[in-house]
Design an enzyme around this catalytic site. Structure first.
Site, mmCIF file in Angstrom:
data_model
loop_
_atom_site.group_PDB
_atom_site.id
_atom_site.type_symbol
_atom_site.label_atom_id
_atom_site.label_comp_id
_atom_site.label_asym_id
_atom_site.label_seq_id
_atom_site.Cartn_x
_atom_site.Cartn_y
_atom_site.Cartn_z
ATOM 1 N N ARG A 122 0.726 -1.153 -0.189
ATOM 2 C CA ARG A 122 0.147 0.046 -0.107
ATOM 3 C C ARG A 122 0.974 1.382 -0.105
ATOM 4 O O ARG A 122 0.823 1.978 1.067
ATOM 5 C CB ARG A 122 -0.907 -0.016 1.012
ATOM 6 C CG ARG A 122 -1.834 -1.284 1.347
ATOM 7 C CD ARG A 122 -2.616 -1.910 0.249
ATOM 8 N NE ARG A 122 -3.987 -1.003 -0.066
ATOM 9 C CZ ARG A 122 -4.984 -1.397 0.740
ATOM 10 N NH1 ARG A 122 -4.956 -2.393 1.622
ATOM 11 N NH2 ARG A 122 -6.314 -0.962 0.195
ATOM 12 N N GLN A 127 -0.569 3.034 -5.794
ATOM 13 C CA GLN A 127 -1.984 3.537 -5.634
ATOM 14 C C GLN A 127 -3.008 3.130 -6.953
ATOM 15 O O GLN A 127 -4.256 2.868 -7.107
ATOM 16 C CB GLN A 127 -2.378 4.977 -5.211
ATOM 17 C CG GLN A 127 -2.289 4.989 -3.910
ATOM 18 C CD GLN A 127 -2.278 6.545 -3.268
ATOM 19 O OE1 GLN A 127 -2.342 7.460 -4.116
ATOM 20 N NE2 GLN A 127 -2.220 6.492 -1.830
ATOM 21 N N ASP A 130 -4.078 -0.210 -7.011
ATOM 22 C CA ASP A 130 -4.550 -1.052 -5.947
ATOM 23 C C ASP A 130 -6.109 -1.258 -6.013
ATOM 24 O O ASP A 130 -7.069 -0.687 -5.839
ATOM 25 C CB ASP A 130 -4.485 0.241 -4.812
ATOM 26 C CG ASP A 130 -4.771 -0.530 -3.505
ATOM 27 O OD1 ASP A 130 -5.465 -1.365 -3.507
ATOM 28 O OD2 ASP A 130 -4.471 0.470 -2.500
ATOM 29 N N SER A 133 -8.474 -1.236 -2.825
ATOM 30 C CA SER A 133 -8.971 0.066 -2.411
ATOM 31 C C SER A 133 -10.023 0.267 -3.819
ATOM 32 O O SER A 133 -11.278 0.852 -3.245
ATOM 33 C CB SER A 133 -7.946 1.452 -2.746
ATOM 34 O OG SER A 133 -7.096 1.237 -1.799
ATOM 35 N N TYR A 232 -2.079 -1.619 8.240
ATOM 36 C CA TYR A 232 -3.143 -2.777 8.368
ATOM 37 C C TYR A 232 -3.475 -2.815 10.049
ATOM 38 O O TYR A 232 -2.581 -2.598 10.739
ATOM 39 C CB TYR A 232 -2.839 -4.082 7.887
ATOM 40 C CG TYR A 232 -2.893 -4.034 6.346
ATOM 41 C CD1 TYR A 232 -4.023 -4.018 5.552
ATOM 42 C CD2 TYR A 232 -1.790 -4.145 5.671
ATOM 43 C CE1 TYR A 232 -3.986 -4.021 4.422
ATOM 44 C CE2 TYR A 232 -1.684 -4.091 4.262
ATOM 45 C CZ TYR A 232 -2.916 -4.102 3.476
ATOM 46 O OH TYR A 232 -2.949 -4.078 2.289
HETATM 47 P P1 NAD Z 1 -8.954 -3.444 5.162
HETATM 48 O O1 NAD Z 1 -9.901 -3.687 4.274
HETATM 49 O O2 NAD Z 1 -7.980 -4.314 5.432
HETATM 50 O O3 NAD Z 1 -9.869 -3.384 6.719
HETATM 51 C C1 NAD Z 1 -10.939 -2.353 6.834
HETATM 52 C C2 NAD Z 1 -10.936 -1.526 8.155
HETATM 53 O O4 NAD Z 1 -11.068 -2.474 9.233
HETATM 54 C C3 NAD Z 1 -9.370 -1.012 8.428
HETATM 55 O O5 NAD Z 1 -9.614 0.199 8.556
HETATM 56 C C4 NAD Z 1 -9.012 -1.857 9.555
HETATM 57 O O6 NAD Z 1 -8.282 -0.858 10.591
HETATM 58 C C5 NAD Z 1 -10.607 -1.974 10.349
HETATM 59 N N1 NAD Z 1 -10.289 -2.875 11.526
HETATM 60 C C6 NAD Z 1 -9.907 -4.218 11.512
HETATM 61 N N2 NAD Z 1 -10.125 -4.578 12.608
HETATM 62 C C7 NAD Z 1 -10.978 -4.086 13.139
HETATM 63 C C8 NAD Z 1 -11.697 -3.982 14.652
HETATM 64 N N3 NAD Z 1 -11.398 -4.860 15.357
HETATM 65 N N4 NAD Z 1 -12.580 -3.060 14.920
HETATM 66 C C9 NAD Z 1 -12.767 -1.985 14.178
HETATM 67 N N5 NAD Z 1 -11.951 -1.707 12.905
HETATM 68 C C10 NAD Z 1 -11.022 -2.846 12.592
HETATM 69 O O7 NAD Z 1 -8.444 -2.163 5.300
HETATM 70 P P2 NAD Z 1 -8.331 -1.014 3.658
HETATM 71 O O8 NAD Z 1 -9.461 -0.257 3.550
HETATM 72 O O9 NAD Z 1 -7.744 -2.081 2.677
HETATM 73 O O10 NAD Z 1 -6.887 -0.206 4.142
HETATM 74 C C11 NAD Z 1 -6.047 -0.925 4.821
HETATM 75 C C12 NAD Z 1 -4.779 0.181 5.193
HETATM 76 O O11 NAD Z 1 -4.115 0.660 3.996
HETATM 77 C C13 NAD Z 1 -5.280 1.763 5.878
HETATM 78 O O12 NAD Z 1 -4.335 2.155 6.550
HETATM 79 C C14 NAD Z 1 -5.478 2.320 4.474
HETATM 80 O O13 NAD Z 1 -5.595 3.741 4.890
HETATM 81 C C15 NAD Z 1 -4.289 1.996 3.954
HETATM 82 N N6 NAD Z 1 -4.327 2.350 2.360
HETATM 83 C C16 NAD Z 1 -3.185 2.701 1.997
HETATM 84 C C17 NAD Z 1 -2.921 3.177 0.418
HETATM 85 C C18 NAD Z 1 -1.916 3.769 -0.058
HETATM 86 O O14 NAD Z 1 -1.430 3.744 -1.273
HETATM 87 N N7 NAD Z 1 -1.067 4.344 0.615
HETATM 88 C C19 NAD Z 1 -4.264 2.984 -0.249
HETATM 89 C C20 NAD Z 1 -5.345 2.380 0.318
HETATM 90 C C21 NAD Z 1 -5.167 1.993 1.728
#
Ligand code: NAD
Length: 373
Positions: A122, A127, A130, A133, A232
Site C-alpha cells: 500500500r 495506488q 490498488d 482500494s 493494516y
Molecule cells: P481493510 O479492508 O484491511 O480493513 C478495513 C478496516 O477495518 C481497516 O481500517 C481496519 O483498521 C479496520 N479494522 C480491523 N479490525 C478492526 C476491529 N477489530 N475493529 C474495528 N475496525 C477494525 O483496510 P483497507 O481499507 O484495505 O485499508 C488498509 C490500510 O491501508 C489503511 O491504513 C489504509 O489507509 C491503507 N491504504 C493505503 C493506501 C496507499 O496507497 N497508501 C491505499 C489504500 C489503503
C-alpha cells in the site's frame, strides 16, 4: 505479447478484467494482441462487439484462449478446470487469494508466473494499481445502498406537513477504504453517522466526512501497536477487545443501520456485533456485514443471504463490487493496465519483471513454478 482475458467462471462473479478503454490503450502501439473470450464482458454490460471495435480479438473457447495467451488477466483465481488449461510460463494476474496456500501451490505446480493483486504494497506508487482500494470503495457504496433499500424508514430527516421524520442513525465499523465510502454515501443520503476503527489515525478522516468517531481510550502500548508498518490493523489485546466490545454494544443498540467492514488480512474477521447486541437493536434495523466472506463481523450473518434474526435484517451478500459490475470492472481493468505497464517494456512490449521492484516483490507469488511469496 498475446494478452488473454477469459470469461470468469466463479459462481456469482460478474466482473471482467478488461474493458474497451483498456483494450484501446493496450493495442495502441501495436505491441500487443488482446484476446477475449466471447461473452466475457456480458455480465458487466460490455458486448463482444464493443471489444472488437477497439481492436480486441474474440475467441470462442477458453481452452483456445489459454493456448494462445502469454499473459492472462483474471478477476478471480482460476478454478481447477481453468488452471489445467494454463500453459507453463504463462503470466497470470488477478485476485488469487494469496492466503489460500493450496490454491497458490496448485498454480505454482502448473509452472506459471503469478501475480496476486491483493498483495500489492500500500505505497503511493502502487495506488493506481490498488485493486483492494478500488473494489472496497465500490463495496462500501453498495453496502449503504443495500441497507437503504431494506430499511423501512427514511435516511434523511424530513419535515413534512404530516410531521417530522427522524434521520437514520448509521454506525460504520472499520473505517478503511470501504468504511470511509460507506460514511460518505450515508452522509449524501442524509443519515447521522458514527464510525469506529481500531486505528486512531482514521479519526480525522472520519470527522472530515461529517461522521462522529467513536473512541475506545487506548493505553500507550496499544497506541503504538495500532499502526503497523503497512497501515493494516493487527490483533489487539483481550482487555482492549473487552472495552471495545462494551462501547460498540452501546453504540450499536442506538443505531438503525450498521455497516461492518472490519478485516484483518489473512485472518478471520473480528467479531464486533455479538448476538446479544443484535437482540438489543431496534426491530427493523439493518446490518450489512461486508466481512461475511471471511467469517463475518457478526456471527448471525449468513454468506450470500439476507436473513432476519431478532427482528434485525442481516445482509450477508458476498462480492458487493460485483453488484456494480460495470464500474467495478472499469476500475479493476485500469488497475491491471497500470500494473501491466510496470511489467511490460514500453518500447518492445516484452516482459521485464524486475524482482527488486517493491511492487513486484510484494505481488509475485511464483515465477515459472517456483514459489516466491
Ligand atoms: P481493510 O479492508 O484491511 O480493513 C478495513 C478496516 O477495518 C481497516 O481500517 C481496519 O483498521 C479496520 N479494522 C480491523 N479490525 C478492526 C476491529 N477489530 N475493529 C474495528 N475496525 C477494525 O483496510 P483497507 O481499507 O484495505 O485499508 C488498509 C490500510 O491501508 C489503511 O491504513 C489504509 O489507509 C491503507 N491504504 C493505503 C493506501 C496507499 O496507497 N497508501 C491505499 C489504500 C489503503
Amino acid at each position: 505479447m498475446h494478452i488473454g482475458i477469459p470469461a470468469e467462471t466463479r459462481t456469482g462473479e460478474t466482473r471482467v478484467a478488461i474493458t474497451p478503454e483498456t483494450v484501446k490503450k493496450l493495442v495502441a502501439k501495436e505491441l500487443h494482441t488482446v484476446l477475449i473470450q466471447a461473452g466475457a464482458g456480458a455480465k458487466a454490460s460490455i458486448s463482444d462487439a464493443a471489444y472488437q471495435e477497439v481492436g480486441a480479438v474474440i475467441v470462442t473457447d477458453a481452452a483456445q484462449l489459454y493456448e494462445q495467451s502469454q499473459v492472462v488477466l483474471k478477476v478471480r483465481g482460476p478454478e481447477p478446470d481453468e488452471l489445467a488449461h494454463i500453459k507453463k510460463n504463462t503470466v497470470l494476474i488477478g485476485l488469487l487469494e494469496p492466503h489460500h496456500t493450496e490454491g497458490i501451490e496448485a498454480i505454482a505446480r502448473q509452472g506459471i508466473t503469478a501475480f496476486s493483486m491483493e498483495k500489492l504494497p500500500r505505497i503511493s506508487r502502487a495506488q493506481s494499481m490498488d485493486v483492494l482500494s478500488s473494489q472496497a470503495n465500490i463495496g462500501g457504496y453498495k453496502a449503504v445502498i443495500l441497507a437503504a433499500n431494506i430499511y423501512q424508514r427514511f435516511f434523511p430527516m424530513l419535515m413534512t406537513a404530516a410531521g417530522t421524520v427522524k434521520a437514520a442513525r448509521v454506525l460504520v465499523l472499520g473505517a478503511g477504504v470501504a468504511g470511509l465510502q460507506a460514511i460518505a454515501t450515508a452522509k449524501r443520503l442524509g443519515a447521522v453517522i458514527e464510525a469506529f476503527d481500531v486505528r486512531p489515525a482514521v479519526k480525522e478522516q472520519v470527522e472530515s466526512l461529517g461522521a462522529k468517531f467513536v473512541e475506545v481510550p487506548l493505553t500507550d502500548e496499544e497506541k503504538a501497536k495500532a499502526e503497523t508498518a503497512g497501515g493494516y490493523a493487527t490483533e489487539m489485546s483481550e482487555d482492549y477487545k473487552r472495552r471495545q466490545g462494551e462501547l460498540i454494544h452501546e453504540r450499536a443498540a442506538a443505531a438503525d443501520i450498521i455497516i461492518t467492514t472490519a478485516l484483518i488480512p489473512g485472518r478471520p474477521a473480528p467479531v464486533l456485533i455479538k448476538e446479544e447486541t443484535v437482540q438489543e437493536m431496534k426491530p427493523g434495523s439493518v446490518i450489512v456485514d461486508m466481512a461475511v466472506e471471511t467469517g463475518g463481523n457478526c456471527p448471525l450473518s449468513e454468506l450470500g443471504k439476507t436473513v432476519v434474526k431478532h427482528g434485525v435484517h442481516l445482509v450477508g451478500m458476498a462480492n458487493l463490487p460485483g453488484l456494480v459490475a460495470a464500474d467495478a470492472s472499469a476500475l479493476y481493468a485500469r488497475n491491471l493496465l497500470n500494473f501491466l505497464n510496470l511489467i511490460l517494456d514500453a518500447e518492445t512490449g516484452e516482459l521485464k519483471i524486475d524482482r527488486e521492484d517493491e511492487i513486484i516483490k510484494g505481488s509475485l507469488m511464483c515465477i515459472a513454478g517456483e514459489i516466491t511469496n
